[in-house]
Motif scaffolding. Structure first.
Motif, PDB file in Angstrom:
ATOM      1  N   ALA A 269     -51.804 111.336  42.531  1.00 55.56           N
ATOM      2  CA  ALA A 269     -54.106 111.393  42.269  1.00 55.56           C
ATOM      3  C   ALA A 269     -54.129 110.352  44.145  1.00 55.56           C
ATOM      4  N   THR A 270     -53.087 109.915  44.790  1.00 51.69           N
ATOM      5  CA  THR A 270     -53.820 109.765  45.611  1.00 51.69           C
ATOM      6  C   THR A 270     -52.694 108.900  47.039  1.00 51.69           C
ATOM      7  N   LYS A 271     -52.606 108.724  47.451  1.00 49.82           N
ATOM      8  CA  LYS A 271     -51.327 108.901  48.481  1.00 49.82           C
ATOM      9  C   LYS A 271     -50.976 107.806  48.447  1.00 49.82           C
ATOM     10  N   VAL A 272     -51.181 107.214  47.293  1.00 48.95           N
ATOM     11  CA  VAL A 272     -50.580 105.036  47.407  1.00 48.95           C
ATOM     12  C   VAL A 272     -50.171 105.294  45.701  1.00 48.95           C
ATOM     13  N   TRP A 273     -50.379 106.660  44.796  1.00 43.95           N
ATOM     14  CA  TRP A 273     -50.782 106.520  43.238  1.00 43.95           C
ATOM     15  C   TRP A 273     -50.075 107.864  43.420  1.00 43.95           C
ATOM     16  N   GLU A 274     -48.796 108.328  42.079  1.00 44.83           N
ATOM     17  CA  GLU A 274     -48.399 109.484  41.856  1.00 44.83           C
ATOM     18  C   GLU A 274     -47.817 108.557  40.133  1.00 44.83           C
ATOM     19  N   PRO A 275     -49.129 108.703  38.975  1.00 41.87           N
ATOM     20  CA  PRO A 275     -48.322 109.118  37.914  1.00 41.87           C
ATOM     21  C   PRO A 275     -47.869 110.294  37.334  1.00 41.87           C
ATOM     22  N   LYS A 276     -47.231 109.500  36.479  1.00 40.79           N
ATOM     23  CA  LYS A 276     -46.188 110.541  35.472  1.00 40.79           C
ATOM     24  C   LYS A 276     -46.246 110.296  34.083  1.00 40.79           C
ATOM     25  N   LEU A 277     -45.583 111.563  33.504  1.00 38.49           N
ATOM     26  CA  LEU A 277     -45.350 111.453  31.947  1.00 38.49           C
ATOM     27  C   LEU A 277     -44.331 112.483  31.981  1.00 38.49           C
ATOM     28  N   LYS A 278     -44.060 111.545  30.649  1.00 39.06           N
ATOM     29  CA  LYS A 278     -43.165 112.507  29.917  1.00 39.06           C
ATOM     30  C   LYS A 278     -42.890 113.013  28.346  1.00 39.06           C
ATOM     31  N   VAL A 279     -42.074 113.339  27.865  1.00 37.95           N
ATOM     32  CA  VAL A 279     -42.511 113.383  26.616  1.00 37.95           C
ATOM     33  C   VAL A 279     -40.471 114.062  26.667  1.00 37.95           C
ATOM     34  N   SER A 280     -40.248 113.824  25.269  1.00 41.29           N
ATOM     35  CA  SER A 280     -38.848 113.382  25.242  1.00 41.29           C
ATOM     36  C   SER A 280     -38.241 113.682  23.842  1.00 41.29           C
ATOM     37  N   HIS A 281     -37.551 114.204  23.519  1.00 42.10           N
ATOM     38  CA  HIS A 281     -36.768 114.599  22.391  1.00 42.10           C
ATOM     39  C   HIS A 281     -35.705 114.821  22.040  1.00 42.10           C
ATOM     40  N   ASN A 282     -34.306 113.742  21.078  1.00 45.19           N
ATOM     41  CA  ASN A 282     -33.392 114.019  21.114  1.00 45.19           C
ATOM     42  C   ASN A 282     -32.838 114.323  19.613  1.00 45.19           C
ATOM     43  N   LYS A 283     -32.263 115.221  19.722  1.00 50.26           N
ATOM     44  CA  LYS A 283     -31.882 115.057  18.037  1.00 50.26           C
ATOM     45  C   LYS A 283     -30.435 115.256  17.856  1.00 50.26           C
ATOM     46  N   SER A 284     -29.463 114.701  16.945  1.00 47.55           N
ATOM     47  CA  SER A 284     -27.805 114.818  17.190  1.00 47.55           C
ATOM     48  C   SER A 284     -28.148 114.785  15.201  1.00 47.55           C
ATOM     49  N   ASP A 285     -26.513 115.753  15.757  1.00 47.29           N
ATOM     50  CA  ASP A 285     -26.519 116.142  14.163  1.00 47.29           C
ATOM     51  C   ASP A 285     -24.820 116.204  13.870  1.00 47.29           C
ATOM     52  N   ARG A 286     -24.610 115.062  13.013  1.00 46.38           N
ATOM     53  CA  ARG A 286     -22.886 114.801  13.427  1.00 46.38           C
ATOM     54  C   ARG A 286     -22.220 115.027  11.365  1.00 46.38           C
ATOM     55  N   LEU A 287     -21.419 115.563  11.500  1.00 48.97           N
ATOM     56  CA  LEU A 287     -21.553 116.210  10.126  1.00 48.97           C
ATOM     57  C   LEU A 287     -19.546 115.838  10.666  1.00 48.97           C
ATOM     58  N   SER A 288     -19.331 114.705   9.239  1.00 53.95           N
ATOM     59  CA  SER A 288     -17.416 114.656   9.592  1.00 53.95           C
ATOM     60  C   SER A 288     -17.011 113.973   8.290  1.00 53.95           C
TER      61      SER A 288
END
Length: 597
Positions: A269-288
């Protein structure tokens, strides 16, 4: 803490210690190792390759302050005690995505199947990191970074074969195009393995095999001169036979699948401001399939906004906002539970002449309690020309897992575990060697544990942990060496258990490696490791014996990015157990060919 530990530490502090040009990213803003006030160990690509290890557990088990226990080796259930803290108190992050399993008992990260193919760097950030990472990071963070897409164009492969019919192949590549830069990795391992149940305790024990398929992909593109879009995906599928600690089992098997992904947008955005947007997904499937067939599934979606303000070379402010929603099956696939969290944090780094300061605060509101506030402060100062002093104090929290809240043994009245952490480090540089001594003290209160009286989980435990970590690194024209020592006092101060030692935490651990580079293309390394006695569990009086291991590593360069590596593990074929009843490999070997495609 015994007097002999204090005397040893004071004597060692008179040893002497050139500065590192290492970049640390675990604090969410890139800074040099010298600028960070935190206690952090960085394992770079060169060290990963020299280690000849293919999974995270084997890579970090020889590091000071870390204790790794496996229920049988080769992809079996693995516990990590960072500075003696419970395994679920340490968060693993891969390319900015939290790699935990919300359906597990403690809701922590699963260490068993993290392959190192395409990994560029591993950072071990010690002490509570709840300000930046929230729950699950109460003891620290292991931050894993895969290869940067913007690096040198390459395509590399490897094939290996070793003891217990251990077969592995991997491929990694990266390329910079006109619009998109990308890196990718693919690895497959299949091993017949050893008996998870210690074969010395039974005749004709069954081999418990393991296979792992891991794939990763990361890409970045510049939409304009001011913004950048990044995509990261990592997926693992693994299958492992396992045993009980009391008997060899023919039909116990686990199948695990986990996929993490993130979309990352950065705007200058400017020399001093650099915003960051992150969208994440985590899926685990465990069969025992053990006593009965069970399947646990969790899905975590998270949105995070980071606002770094680089006001000057001397002052950086970072504020962030997070929203996380979890859905997991607890007990049965039909028993689905939801969990939501909202948080905001403010973190600041400042440098005033030679003094570096760090401070942060976090506010978290979760669906199981009103809110929680934690903080962290730190300072770094070169007391002499080549002597650095670092000090940190922080608080942390660990929210109850969905299993602890909603399973048949759950308790919806649980509150978070709390911690207070302190560490003090002295680093001394001299010529090409470095000496570092750290004292740490961590107090955990309101720990969630199973109460046999009420037959459910309760906030009934507390622990006081302190110790010393000693690291010494050096090199000469033909030799390089690394020495690590951990002295630990991990005491259970729960009602009725006051003064008892926490299980599976050795009081002493020593590691050393000596490398020889006498020939231009040939390299050899000998590793020594000693792990002291430790109690097996809270439910028996078994004390596990100490053990001493020696490993050998050799490598020979055939050409550019073309080399042969050979490793001999447990050279003297020592018999030992990390966990009572479970087997460990005897003398073993592994031969690897890495080549340029």
């Amino acid at each position: 803490m015994s007097k002999r530990i204090v005397v040893f530490a004071l004597m060692s502090s008179f040893s002497v210690f050139g500065k590192q040009s290492v970049t640390v990213t675990a604090e969410k803003i890139e800074r040099s190792y010298d600028e960070t006030t935190s206690n952090v160990q960085v394992i770079d690509l060169e060290e990963i390759e020299k280690s000849q290890t293919t999974n995270l557990a084997d890579l970090i088990e020889k590091k000071s302050g870390l204790f790794v226990n496996s229920n049988g080796s080769y992809g079996k259930s693995t516990s990590l005690f960072l500075r003696g803290a419970d395994s679920s108190f340490t968060l693993i992050v891969i390319d900015g995505v939290e790699y935990n399993d919300k359906s597990s008992v403690g809701g922590g990260s699963v260490l068993d199947h993290i392959d190192l193919s395409n990994v560029e760097k591993v950072e071990i950030l010690k002490g509570s990191q709840s300000v930046l990472y929230g729950s699950d990071a109460m003891a620290g963070v292991i931050n894993i970074t895969t290869k940067n897409p913007k690096g040198t164009k390459e395509a590399l492969g490897s094939v290996s074969y070793g003891s217990f019919k251990n077969k592995r192949a991997s491929f990694s590549a990266r390329n910079s195009g006109k619009r998109v830069d990308y890196s990718m990795g693919l690895s497959f391992q299949d091993v017949e393995g050893i008996s998870s149940y210690n074969e010395d305790r039974v005749i004709m024990a069954e081999k418990d095999g393991y296979n792992n398929l891991t794939a990763s992909f990361k890409a970045t593109t510049s939409i304009s001169t001011k913004d950048e879009l990044s995509l990261s995906i990592r997926s693992v599928k693994a299958e492992s036979d396992f045993d009980a600690s009391t008997a060899d089992k023919l039909d116990y098997v686990g199948r695990d699948a986990q996929t993490i992904s993130s979309l990352f947008y950065k705007y200058k955005a400017t020399k001093v401001w650099e915003p960051k947007l992150k969208v994440s997904h985590n899926k685990s499937d465990r069969l025992s399939n053990s006593f009965s067939l069970s399947r646990l599934v969790s899905k975590v979606n998270k949105v995070e906004l980071e606002n770094p303000f680089v006001l000057s070379k001397a002052l950086t402010l970072l504020n962030g906002f997070e929203y996380e929603k979890t859905k997991a099956s607890i007990g049965t696939i039909d028993n689905k539970k939801n969990f939501e969290s909202v948080a905001g944090y403010l973190d600041a780094h400042g440098k005033f002449q030679k003094l570096s300061l760090h401070g942060g605060v976090r506010w978290t509101n979760e669906s199981t309690y009103s809110y929680r506030v934690v903080w962290k402060i730190g300072a770094s100062y070169p007391v002499f020309k080549k002597t650095d002093l670092k000090i940190n104090a922080s608080t942390g929290f660990k929210s109850p897992s969905l299993y602890q809240l909603y399973s048949n043994f759950g308790n919806t009245a649980l509150s978070p575990t709390q911690s207070e952490s302190f560490d003090l480090s002295i680093t001394q540089f001299i010529l090409s060697s470095k000496f570092e001594l750290t004292y740490f003290n961590d107090n955990y209160d309101n720990i969630i544990d199973f109460d046999s009286v009420s037959n459910r989980y309760e906030n009934i435990s507390k622990a006081d942990i302190e110790g010393f970590e000693l690291n010494y690194f050096g090199e000469s024209r033909s030799f390089d060496w690394k020495v690590g020592t951990t002295l630990l006092s991990a005491i259970n101060n729960s009602t009725g258990k006051e003064g008892q030692y926490l299980p599976r935490r050795p009081r002493q651990k020593y590691n050393a490696s000596l490398g020889w580079n006498g020939f231009e293309k040939f390299n050899s390394i000998v590793d020594f490791s000693y792990v002291g006695e430790r109690e097996n569990s809270d439910f028996d009086t078994i004390v596990l014996s100490s053990y001493f291991l020696v490993d050998l590593r050799f490598s020979y360069e055939l050409g550019v990015d073309d080399k042969v590596l050979f490793k001999v593990g447990n050279l003297f074929d020592r018999k030992y157990e990390q966990v009572y009843g479970y087997g460990t490999p005897g003398i073993n070997f592994n031969l690897t060919w890495k080549f340029n495609i």
